[in-house]
Enzyme design. Sequence first.
Site, PDB file in Angstrom:
ATOM      1  N   HIS A  15       0.484  -0.895   0.195  1.00  0.00           N
ATOM      2  CA  HIS A  15      -0.053   0.132  -0.141  1.00  0.00           C
ATOM      3  C   HIS A  15       0.906   1.561  -0.171  1.00  0.00           C
ATOM      4  O   HIS A  15       2.322   1.352   0.063  1.00  0.00           O
ATOM      5  CB  HIS A  15      -0.830   0.045   1.526  1.00  0.00           C
ATOM      6  CG  HIS A  15      -0.370   0.618   1.934  1.00  0.00           C
ATOM      7  ND1 HIS A  15      -0.952   0.787   3.929  1.00  0.00           N
ATOM      8  CD2 HIS A  15       0.620   0.353   3.343  1.00  0.00           C
ATOM      9  CE1 HIS A  15      -0.334   1.004   4.524  1.00  0.00           C
ATOM     10  NE2 HIS A  15       1.160   0.291   3.943  1.00  0.00           N
ATOM     11  N   CYS A  34       5.523   5.583   4.581  1.00  0.00           N
ATOM     12  CA  CYS A  34       4.086   5.452   4.312  1.00  0.00           C
ATOM     13  C   CYS A  34       3.198   6.081   3.209  1.00  0.00           C
ATOM     14  O   CYS A  34       3.191   5.723   2.414  1.00  0.00           O
ATOM     15  CB  CYS A  34       3.181   5.505   5.840  1.00  0.00           C
ATOM     16  SG  CYS A  34       3.383   3.637   6.779  1.00  0.00           S
ATOM     17  N   HIS A  40       5.083  -0.143  -0.377  1.00  0.00           N
ATOM     18  CA  HIS A  40       5.755  -1.188   0.180  1.00  0.00           C
ATOM     19  C   HIS A  40       4.437  -1.854   0.998  1.00  0.00           C
ATOM     20  O   HIS A  40       3.724  -1.726   0.557  1.00  0.00           O
ATOM     21  CB  HIS A  40       6.156  -0.077   1.527  1.00  0.00           C
ATOM     22  CG  HIS A  40       5.251   0.180   2.329  1.00  0.00           C
ATOM     23  ND1 HIS A  40       4.460   1.646   2.059  1.00  0.00           N
ATOM     24  CD2 HIS A  40       4.947  -0.018   3.760  1.00  0.00           C
ATOM     25  CE1 HIS A  40       3.795   2.137   3.462  1.00  0.00           C
ATOM     26  NE2 HIS A  40       4.094   1.317   4.360  1.00  0.00           N
ATOM     27  N   HIS A  42       3.569  -4.583   3.444  1.00  0.00           N
ATOM     28  CA  HIS A  42       3.346  -5.234   5.655  1.00  0.00           C
ATOM     29  C   HIS A  42       2.445  -6.596   4.950  1.00  0.00           C
ATOM     30  O   HIS A  42       2.121  -7.511   3.969  1.00  0.00           O
ATOM     31  CB  HIS A  42       1.880  -4.797   5.666  1.00  0.00           C
ATOM     32  CG  HIS A  42       2.177  -2.905   6.238  1.00  0.00           C
ATOM     33  ND1 HIS A  42       3.459  -2.832   7.048  1.00  0.00           N
ATOM     34  CD2 HIS A  42       2.141  -2.154   5.896  1.00  0.00           C
ATOM     35  CE1 HIS A  42       3.351  -1.634   6.680  1.00  0.00           C
ATOM     36  NE2 HIS A  42       3.035  -1.377   6.304  1.00  0.00           N
ATOM     37  N   ASP A  80      -4.887 -10.454  -0.857  1.00  0.00           N
ATOM     38  CA  ASP A  80      -3.090 -11.455  -0.462  1.00  0.00           C
ATOM     39  C   ASP A  80      -2.865 -11.218  -1.807  1.00  0.00           C
ATOM     40  O   ASP A  80      -2.930 -11.352  -3.063  1.00  0.00           O
ATOM     41  CB  ASP A  80      -3.790 -12.804  -0.084  1.00  0.00           C
ATOM     42  CG  ASP A  80      -2.440 -13.909   0.104  1.00  0.00           C
ATOM     43  OD1 ASP A  80      -1.675 -13.428   1.185  1.00  0.00           O
ATOM     44  OD2 ASP A  80      -2.314 -14.125  -0.484  1.00  0.00           O
ATOM     45  N   HIS A  81      -1.985 -10.732  -1.943  1.00  0.00           N
ATOM     46  CA  HIS A  81      -0.711 -10.612  -2.791  1.00  0.00           C
ATOM     47  C   HIS A  81      -1.069  -9.433  -3.542  1.00  0.00           C
ATOM     48  O   HIS A  81      -0.941  -9.207  -4.692  1.00  0.00           O
ATOM     49  CB  HIS A  81       0.065 -12.031  -3.467  1.00  0.00           C
ATOM     50  CG  HIS A  81       0.427 -12.370  -2.505  1.00  0.00           C
ATOM     51  ND1 HIS A  81       0.041 -13.253  -1.107  1.00  0.00           N
ATOM     52  CD2 HIS A  81       2.450 -12.852  -2.348  1.00  0.00           C
ATOM     53  CE1 HIS A  81       1.651 -13.701  -0.917  1.00  0.00           C
ATOM     54  NE2 HIS A  81       2.559 -13.924  -1.305  1.00  0.00           N
ATOM     55  N   GLU A 125      -0.749  -5.224  11.584  1.00  0.00           N
ATOM     56  CA  GLU A 125      -0.112  -4.396  10.346  1.00  0.00           C
ATOM     57  C   GLU A 125       1.282  -4.857  10.650  1.00  0.00           C
ATOM     58  O   GLU A 125       1.816  -4.778   9.907  1.00  0.00           O
ATOM     59  CB  GLU A 125      -0.706  -2.485  10.496  1.00  0.00           C
ATOM     60  CG  GLU A 125       0.001  -2.149   8.692  1.00  0.00           C
ATOM     61  CD  GLU A 125      -0.154  -1.147   8.641  1.00  0.00           C
ATOM     62  OE1 GLU A 125      -1.006  -0.486   7.616  1.00  0.00           O
ATOM     63  OE2 GLU A 125       0.512  -0.437   8.857  1.00  0.00           O
TER      64      GLU A 125
HETATM   65 NI    NI Z   1       2.493   1.266   5.604  1.00  0.00          NI
END
Ligand code: NI
Length: 136
Positions: A15, A34, A40, A42, A80-81, A125
């Site tokens: 995100h 961020c 990036h 998580h 996911d992914h 997160e």
């Molecule tokens: Ni983040």
Amino acid sequence: MMVKVSRKAHFNAAHRLYRKDWSYEKNDEIFGKCNNPNFHGHNYELIVSVTGEIDQETGYVIDMKVLKDIIKDEVEDAFDHKNLNVEVPEFSTLNPTAENIAVVIYNKIKPKLEASLVLEITLYETPRNFVTYTGN
Ligand code: NI
């Protein structure tokens, strides 16, 4: 007897936190790393908790197989992914903070449950940062 049952799940997602209507400088000031334009990732850890009466026939609050399948369909397959900003429609205009992701997950799962069941979403997160949403 009201009992809370929980199931853990996991997804990886990318995100970027920013507002299109703010300058890069303002986004950088508020969101820091961020706001990286290259996104990036998580490793999100999810705990879905359901509170309700124990069914006298089955002894269950909810069949965990049913809950597992709802989480797979509504969260894992959807997130996911994925790049949340780019690939998940709920975040096309909504900043994908942990808070907003938890609300989106709640809103996707709640209609799949019997109305009498109380839903609680906890989303990690990072191992140290987590949020909880209960629909209020
Ligand atoms: Ni983040």
